[in-house]
Each structure stands twice: as C-alpha cells, then as structure tokens.
Design an enzyme around this catalytic site. Structure first.
Site, PDB file in Angstrom:
ATOM      1  N   ARG A  18      -3.777  -6.204  -2.927  1.00  0.00           N
ATOM      2  CA  ARG A  18      -3.680  -6.949  -1.992  1.00  0.00           C
ATOM      3  C   ARG A  18      -4.484  -8.052  -2.236  1.00  0.00           C
ATOM      4  NH1 ARG A  18      -8.286  -4.211   2.374  1.00  0.00           N
ATOM      5  NH2 ARG A  18      -8.331  -2.396   1.334  1.00  0.00           N
ATOM      6  N   SER A  23       1.004  -1.028   0.353  1.00  0.00           N
ATOM      7  CA  SER A  23      -0.053  -0.720  -0.059  1.00  0.00           C
ATOM      8  C   SER A  23       1.261   1.462  -0.261  1.00  0.00           C
ATOM      9  CB  SER A  23      -1.204  -0.333   1.683  1.00  0.00           C
ATOM     10  OG  SER A  23      -1.482   1.412   1.389  1.00  0.00           O
ATOM     11  N   HIS A  45      -2.325   7.224  -5.078  1.00  0.00           N
ATOM     12  CA  HIS A  45      -2.112   5.904  -3.801  1.00  0.00           C
ATOM     13  C   HIS A  45      -2.745   5.063  -5.040  1.00  0.00           C
ATOM     14  CE1 HIS A  45      -3.890   3.697  -0.921  1.00  0.00           C
ATOM     15  NE2 HIS A  45      -5.079   3.184  -1.938  1.00  0.00           N
ATOM     16  N   ASN A  47      -2.429   0.148  -4.053  1.00  0.00           N
ATOM     17  CA  ASN A  47      -2.585  -0.994  -3.367  1.00  0.00           C
ATOM     18  C   ASN A  47      -2.825  -1.907  -3.945  1.00  0.00           C
ATOM     19  OD1 ASN A  47      -3.648  -2.105  -1.009  1.00  0.00           O
ATOM     20  ND2 ASN A  47      -4.932  -0.660   0.265  1.00  0.00           N
ATOM     21  N   GLU A  83       0.896   3.495  13.349  1.00  0.00           N
ATOM     22  CA  GLU A  83       1.257   4.395  12.547  1.00  0.00           C
ATOM     23  C   GLU A  83       1.352   3.867  11.553  1.00  0.00           C
ATOM     24  OE1 GLU A  83       2.446   7.201  12.950  1.00  0.00           O
ATOM     25  OE2 GLU A  83       2.159   6.958  15.361  1.00  0.00           O
ATOM     26  N   SER A  84       1.255   2.544  10.580  1.00  0.00           N
ATOM     27  CA  SER A  84       1.163   1.982   9.371  1.00  0.00           C
ATOM     28  C   SER A  84       0.225   1.825   8.706  1.00  0.00           C
ATOM     29  CB  SER A  84       1.642   0.597   9.629  1.00  0.00           C
ATOM     30  OG  SER A  84       2.604   0.427  10.117  1.00  0.00           O
ATOM     31  N   GLY A 124      -7.042  -3.679  14.973  1.00  0.00           N
ATOM     32  CA  GLY A 124      -6.035  -2.987  16.207  1.00  0.00           C
ATOM     33  C   GLY A 124      -4.718  -3.285  15.784  1.00  0.00           C
ATOM     34  N   GLY A 125      -4.502  -3.036  14.247  1.00  0.00           N
ATOM     35  CA  GLY A 125      -3.198  -2.921  13.836  1.00  0.00           C
ATOM     36  C   GLY A 125      -2.507  -2.022  13.756  1.00  0.00           C
ATOM     37  N   ARG A 126      -0.429  -2.349  13.409  1.00  0.00           N
ATOM     38  CA  ARG A 126       0.332  -0.866  14.332  1.00  0.00           C
ATOM     39  C   ARG A 126      -0.573   0.544  12.834  1.00  0.00           C
ATOM     40  NH1 ARG A 126       4.878   1.420  11.691  1.00  0.00           N
ATOM     41  NH2 ARG A 126       6.001   1.900  13.475  1.00  0.00           N
TER      42      ARG A 126
END
Lengths: 331, 331
Positions: free
Chosen positions: B156, B138, B152, B154, B293-294, B289-291
């Site tokens: 996936r 991404s 942008h 992405n 900042e990413s 609940g992913g990271r």
C-alpha cells in the site's frame, strides 16, 4: 481458606460459607458486593442457574443422544462461570448455554464499549477503573438443519457505579407469539418497543442488514421496578423451552438441498461478523480479558463467505434477506 | 462529462483526460491529488496493477481451469478499484486479488483506527475530517489442501495530511528465503526488523496467538528515500509468484485426513477473528464505508470454531500452534 465465588449452583450449605465478613476480609479489591439471599441480585443469579439447567435438559432430550460438556472456570479479577457446550449432536451442530457471575473493576475502555450511550450522554464518564457486578445466562443454539432456526438468548443483570440493576434481554429468533405474550403480561408497550430495539441493535452496519429476525431486546430499564423486571426476565427465561423446542421438533428432519445448506452457512458468516465487530457482550469480553472459549462459544461450528453472493429475487433466501434489510411487523 | 477515476488500468489515452485542471474543476472536495506519470504515486499505481495481472495469471495457470471473475467498482467519496476473485477452483477454494485507488476525506474515527500510534503519540490529532490518498494491491489466497499454505500480501501507498508517502507491505506465509533475499538487497536490517514487526502485528490478543507464520511487515517508512521504497515494494511484489507457486505445486495433492481438514478450518477461523477484530485495513474499510465485498473478500470460503479445541501435544498441529504462540527464527 481463600473465599471462592459460587461457581456451582449454590446450595444452602455452601451459601452459609459466604458471610459478608469472609468476603470483605478475603477479597478486599474485588469483593463480591452482595450475599443477601433475598436481594434481586441473588434471586436473579438463582434464576439464571435454573434456566441453564432447564434449557440444557430440554436440548439434550430433543437431541436424543449428545450430552453437554461442562467447564467450570474462575476469573482472576473476580467471579467465574459454568460453560456448557454440546457439539456435533444429532440435531444441533453447536449448542452453548453459559452462566457467568463476574465482578471487579473494568478498564475505562471496556466501560465505554459496554456503555456507549451512558458514557457519551451523561458526561459523567471518568477515565478510571469502574467497579462492576454482572450476572447472566447466555445461550446460542445452532441446529444442523438449515430450516431449523438458530436461537440466541441472553439475560443479564449488570451494575456499576453509574448504573444500578439494569436487566438486559436479547432473544433473536422466531419466538414472536410467546415473546409477545410474555411482554404483554407486564406492559403493553414492551413488545413493540423491544421488537424495534432488537431490529436496531442486531444491525450489521457494513451490510445494512440485521443478523437475524424475530427477537426482542431491552437494556438499561432503570426506571422500572426491580421486582417487576426480575419477574419479567424470569417469565422470558421460562418461555424459551416451550417456544423453541416445538419449532425444532417440526423442522429438524426437513429435507434440504446443498444450496439450502450453503445459505445457512452464509448466514452463519453474518452471525460471526456481527458478534466480532458489533456485539457489546463480545467486545466487552475481548477487552476485559474474559475466558475466550466462553466468549466465543457463540460462534457457529462452521461458517461461509462467498464473494458477492446474491440470492435469486423472489426465492426463499431472498425473502429472508429482505426481512433482514427491511424489518417486518410479524404480529 | 464528470471526471471518473481510472478504474481500469490506465492507458495513455485515458491518462490524457486527467489534467489537473479537470480534476480541480470537477472534484473540488475529493480531488485526485496527482496526475504526474513520473511521480512515485503514479508509478506505485502502475506497479500494483501489473502485480495484480501477473499474480492472477499465475494463479489461473496453476489452478488449471477456474478463472477470476472481475468487478470494477467506484467509491462515491472518490476513487475505486478492481476486484478479482476465483472461487471453488481445483487448487484454491478462494483467491482474491484486488487493486484499489481511493481518496477523499476520512472521518476522524477512521483516521484513528488507521493511525493509532500517530494519533496517540504525535498529539496532533484533530477531530476533523482528514484528506487522504491510498493505493494498494491486496491478496489472500486460500488453497483447498490443508498442507498448502494460505498467502496474504498487501502493498500500500498511503498519504494523508499527517503523513506523506508511507509504503506498507504485509506478507504472511512461508516465504522466508525469498523475502530475506528481497530485503537484503536494500538494507540488511530490513529482514530481522520486518520479521519481528510481522509477528507483532498479526497478533490475536484475545488468543495470545499470531494469525500466521513466516511473514514480513512494514509500515510508515517515512525516513527512507521514496525511490528506494518503490523499488523495494516492486521487488517484493515481483517475488510473490516465484516464491509461492512452487510450494503450492508441491503441496496441492498431498493426501490429508478429515482431522487435517478440520484443523485447517479452525485456523481459518483465527483468520476471520484477526481480520474482523484487529486488522487495520479491514477496520478502516468498515468504518469508511468501503465496498464491503472487496473488504471482506479476504475472509475464507469456510471456517470453523470448535469449543475449547486443543491439539495433541507434540502433533504437527501442536507445533504450528506453538509457533503462532512463540514466534521462531526461521533463518
């Protein structure tokens, strides 16, 4: 002539046109449910219109030049409001003070968004449109100087079929003493409960941080006397100017560095995250097709997102962030 | 030794450690579902790691000084990723290129957010955790010059119990010809369908506006051959640099006014609104609940919200806004 909701602060002469008869005749589906001047609802409405006037006057005086721009709007489903915005002033980069009085029927999803606890716990949620009446004054004041606090307040009166006459208040910055005094006049349990409620409500879950500090929050106080709640909300509304303006006067010319400004902008970014992702008023507005410029006027003029920014341990920025992560007892 | 997901681009030697046996033994609940180098899944993973490398190299070369900062992270539930961010460069104010390979079980709400159509239409939604595997690259590239487009993209690959091997692609700015060429190599119906899909997906409902222009979008292409989809995604990934960098080279030094810059910042604000309120990848990330900042690296360095801003009719800003409200056929 079609009946129009009272978008301007009501005067005795316009009030006389709002007889129940006309209302029932002209707005069968989205009838304005009340026109009794002595009702809590009418007096709450008058109170929020007065609060809008007095806060705007105080902001203009303190800014010393910039003026609020006023927009009067009506909502197709019923009701309307007055938005007042001061932008790019000497002291505030953006100051919005809005009154809205809206009513009609809300889609079931919007009801759920506005009443998560009620919908889940009471088990009386129906997948049908829900009639509602909502009146509120909402304000966000974003100063330019990074040492001058942003203030948010919002006093609402909300009724629907499931809940009658709850009053909601949110105050989120630096007004500890004045808030506590206002609370203590009514019930000694108010301040500690509403302070904790605020820390819990303004929680940015994905950051494990609060949006701000120093507020009180309450909602759904249906078990209290309506007269008392109206007095309490009025007391709080009247205390905004006295509590906030002196802080601004002290801080508006504090010297600051580029780093201080960048930190303010990062916290503005958190404000945007909370409002768009969690805030019930905003998500309710987005889902009910409210007037978008009024709903999003709370967003700051400018905001910033730096990748993985971490303030230096022990710095003033670090202390603020720490208080947003671990709420403190201020009084 | 506990098995660790391959956070660094896999080399032959690390690959040898990922036998099915170890995986089954060490990660019973969140097992990495595949380690066959020839599988679509493995080849997709290699492709996105190569794409990250080549895009980052091209951005650094064009920026002429700033370097990407790399963070390698792991997700407690299973998997991890590599985030690369270049901030405050000469050409880009923020450029993020991230790879993530995550797997585990997703909460039912997250499944619904990621699969609204599937959950509603198929009627096979179960209120239980759903096992999933997702791999993607991404990127969001925000240049400084207001005449240089934000890009942008992405790509996936996503699998869960309900859907196997769908490939998702989003490209949203100014790559019409290259995109159309890439599409036409595979299926003449792709470009018109995916162009419209993009206009429909990147829709900010509360504004009645698209976030951007000129992209293609596709999702859930389960009815197509997996080999073909992998080739198609690879073709698209490989075309990013050739399509985007020449536009940046042409536009990065275009003279601009303060008004041009303010307009760019207002559009950045729309980008923030779309991502926090509607974007499936972002809402999925926030809920699982992913990271953080990413997930939020896609947000611009700076953004702006002016109350009730309306560009002058007929101006360039007005034309852009018009195209965001009324999608155009570019080719």
């Amino acid at each position: 002539m079609k009946w129009q909701p009272p978008l301007q602060p009501p005067s005795p002469s316009t009030h006389q046109n709002h007889s129940n008869h006309m209302i029932e005749k002209e707005t069968a589906e989205t009838h304005r449910p009340d026109s009794d001047h002595d009702s809590i609802r009418s007096r709450f409405e008058k109170m929020i219109r007065d609060a809008q006037d007095s806060v705007c006057a105080a902001i203009e005086a303190a800014d010393g030049g910039a003026k609020f721009k006023e927009d009067v709007w009506s909502r197709p489903g019923g009701g309307g409001g007055i938005s007042r915005v001061l932008q790019d002033g000497a002291v505030w980069e953006k100051a919005g003070v809005n009154v809205s009085v809206v009513y009609g029927v809300m889609p079931p999803e919007a009801f759920r968004a506005a009443n998560p606890v009620n919908a889940a716990e009471n088990g009386n949620f129906k997948p049908e449109p829900v009639p509602f009446f909502a009146a509120g004054v909402s304000s966000v004041l974003h100063p330019k100087n990074p040492f001058a606090p942003t203030l948010h307040f919002n006093y609402r009166y909300f009724e629907n079929d499931a809940r009658k006459g709850n009053v909601k208040l949110m105050l989120t910055f630096f007004l500890f003493k004045v808030q506590k005094n206002a609370c203590d006049k009514f019930d000694p349990s108010f301040y500690p409960r509403f302070k904790k409620w605020c820390d819990d409500y303004f929680y940015i879950k994905h950051r494990n941080e609060r949006r701000g500090l120093g507020g009180i929050f309450f909602d759904d106080l249906n078990d209290y006397d309506q007269e008392m709640l109206l007095s309490f909300a009025t007391e709080c509304a009247n205390s905004v100017v006295d509590a906030y303006i002196p802080i601004i006067e002290r801080r508006k010319d504090t010297p600051f560095t580029e780093q201080n400004k960048a930190w303010q902008q990062l916290r503005r970014g958190r404000y945007v995250e909370f409002n768009l992702v969690y805030d019930r008023g905003t998500t309710f507005g987005l889902k009910t097709g409210g007037r978008i410029e009024s709903i999003l006027v709370s967003l700051p003029l400018t905001a910033r997102w730096e990748y993985d920014h971490k303030p230096e341990e022990g710095s003033e920025e670090w202390k603020l962030l720490d208080a947003c992560i671990n709420p403190k007892e201020w009084i």
